[in-house]
Design an enzyme around this catalytic site. Structure first.
Site, short mmCIF file in Angstrom:
data_model
loop_
_atom_site.label_atom_id
_atom_site.label_comp_id
_atom_site.label_asym_id
_atom_site.label_seq_id
_atom_site.Cartn_x
_atom_site.Cartn_y
_atom_site.Cartn_z
N ASP A 278 0.96 -1.34 0.01
CA ASP A 278 -0.10 -0.12 -0.15
C ASP A 278 0.94 1.37 0.07
O ASP A 278 2.16 1.26 0.32
CB ASP A 278 -0.94 -0.07 1.42
CG ASP A 278 -0.37 -0.03 2.80
OD1 ASP A 278 0.75 -0.80 2.66
OD2 ASP A 278 -0.73 0.18 3.58
N GLU B 237 -0.48 -2.42 5.29
CA GLU B 237 0.45 -2.31 6.20
C GLU B 237 0.40 -0.88 6.99
O GLU B 237 0.70 -0.94 8.34
CB GLU B 237 1.80 -2.44 5.81
CG GLU B 237 2.86 -2.67 6.86
CD GLU B 237 3.40 -1.45 7.65
OE1 GLU B 237 3.76 -1.59 8.60
OE2 GLU B 237 3.53 -0.24 6.67
#
Length: 425
Positions: free
Chosen positions: A96, A162
């Site tokens: 991400d 994350e």
């Protein structure tokens, strides 16, 4: 066959296999850079990594791997089964990006825009996750070419969110674990890396035990009594109480935490109170974070924060409550596994380039994997040579930059760790 001829043939076979592996790693660098630039130019926020996942899955399928998609919403898992029986190694990359508007002048800079929590913002891989994706994709391609020599199974885990799922959503490592990513087949160990803009290219950094801190988010709600700003004696000031609480919390760190053992941090990052300059409000709210590297210290700090918050508020005539929400656990490198695999890191980087580091108070949800299976998390140098004297821009900033020449060492490290572990007794 005579013993010395057998040994000579065996050594020759090992040498040939290593040479072939080295050639495959060296030849993949152009793809590695191409993938990284694609992901950098097309970043996606946590739980929204749909195109990112699509590209990853297509690559893994092209290698002949068993591929599972939509794990923890947007995660991808690839399974490479070696021709020989053995253990199971997991390799993890986070995928991400962040709500940061890029300022770098790169031909592949991100121009992606979005609305995040009601605010217009750019989207940028301002923490290096684009390099992590590319490194793991390259590692999968290299190892898939040597399936006949792999003793065991490799799981390639591409993890979303994350940086944390959006408010009200689940995601990240916790959700992947809940959905069984460490099972079927059951993982024996897991390895992860993080590129670092402050570490010179060609360098690897590691630490046994706690390498990154647990992250707790806390919220303190203070209740006083509203009154006119000209008559504070007729009310109870929650802003004053908040100031005293903030001051008191810091004494836990400066006077109670044994900082010679491990570092710890208490930070109040947000204060909300009041509507007008001449009104003492009824309530105030403090939001902050606690970072610890030791489980006992974490328990002590939370207990003392609770006691201090309630007692200080009461001493000034008000009330206060505190709540904690765990963001990550301590990223804990299994000491025995670290000792076992350290020679693998030294082999690919050179002993002089593998550095023992001090723990950092940043957090990583890779820690949740390590709570289930032994794991190692290490740092990969990404600082451009021109930045070594003046220092690089920090992660999570608009000017964050990574030197792409550092990525190939990440492929070498993942590959060597995997093969050495699978071949170990």
């Amino acid at each position: 066959m005579k013993p010395f001829l057998y040994l000579l043939l065996f050594a020759s076979t090992l040498s040939f296999a290593q040479n072939a592996l080295d050639e495959d790693i060296a030849s993949i660098e152009s793809k590695l850079i191409e993938w990284r630039r694609y992901f950098h130019q097309n970043p996606e926020l946590s739980n929204q990594e749909f195109k990112t996942a699509e590209k990853i899955a297509a690559h893994l399928k092209s290698l002949g791997l068993e591929v599972e998609t939509e794990v923890a919403i947007t995660g991808v898992v690839g399974l490479l089964k070696g021709d020989l029986p053995g253990k199971v190694v997991a390799l993890r990359a986070d995928i991400d990006a962040l709500p940061v508007t890029e300022r770098n002048d790169l031909p592949f800079k991100s121009d992606v825009k979005t609305t995040f929590l009601g605010t217009e913002t750019g989207v940028m891989h301002a923490c290096g996750h684009d390099t992590h994706i590319a490194i793991l994709m390259a590692t999968a391609e290299v190892l898939s070419k040597h399936k006949d020599k792999i003793r065991g199974t490799i799981k390639f885990i591409f993890q979303p969110a994350e940086e944390g799922p959006p408010p009200g959503e689940k995601g990240g490592a916790k959700l992947m674990i809940k959905e069984g990513v460490l099972e079927n087949p059951k993982v024996n160990v897991i390895f992860g890396l993080h590129i670092n803009a402050g570490t010179p290219v060609g360098t690897l950094k590691y630490k046994k035990g706690g390498i990154m801190a647990s992250v707790e988010r806390f919220v303190i709600d203070v209740k006083g009594k509203q009154t006119h700003g000209s008559q504070p004696w007729s009310g109870v000031d929650p802003i004053l109480i908040s100031a005293k609480i903030i001051d008191g919390l810091q004494t836990i760190i400066s006077r109670e935490a044994k900082l010679t053992d491990e570092a710890a941090v208490i930070t109040v990052g947000k204060i909300t109170a009041g509507t007008r300059f001449n009104i003492i409000p009824e309530t105030a709210q403090l939001i902050g974070t606690v970072r610890t590297l030791d489980k006992d210290m974490r328990t002590m700090i939370e207990r003392r924060m609770t006691e201090m918050t309630e007692t200080i508020a009461k001493a000034y005539g008000g009330e206060a409550t505190i709540s904690f929400r765990n963001q990550t656990s301590i990223t804990y490198n299994d000491p025995e596994l670290t000792d076992q695999m350290l020679p693998s890191l030294q082999k690919v980087a050179g002993t002089e380039n593998v550095k023992l580091m001090k723990a950092t108070t940043g957090g990583e949800d890779f820690s949740y994997f390590q709570e289930i299976v032994p794991g190692i998390y290490f740092f990969l140098g990404g600082m451009t040579p021109s930045d070594t004297s003046k220092g690089a821009f920090p992660h999570h900033t608009p000017d964050f930059m990574i030197d792409e020449s550092g990525m190939l060492l990440g492929v070498k490290a993942f590959t060597q760790l995997t093969l050495d572990y699978l071949n170990s007794k």
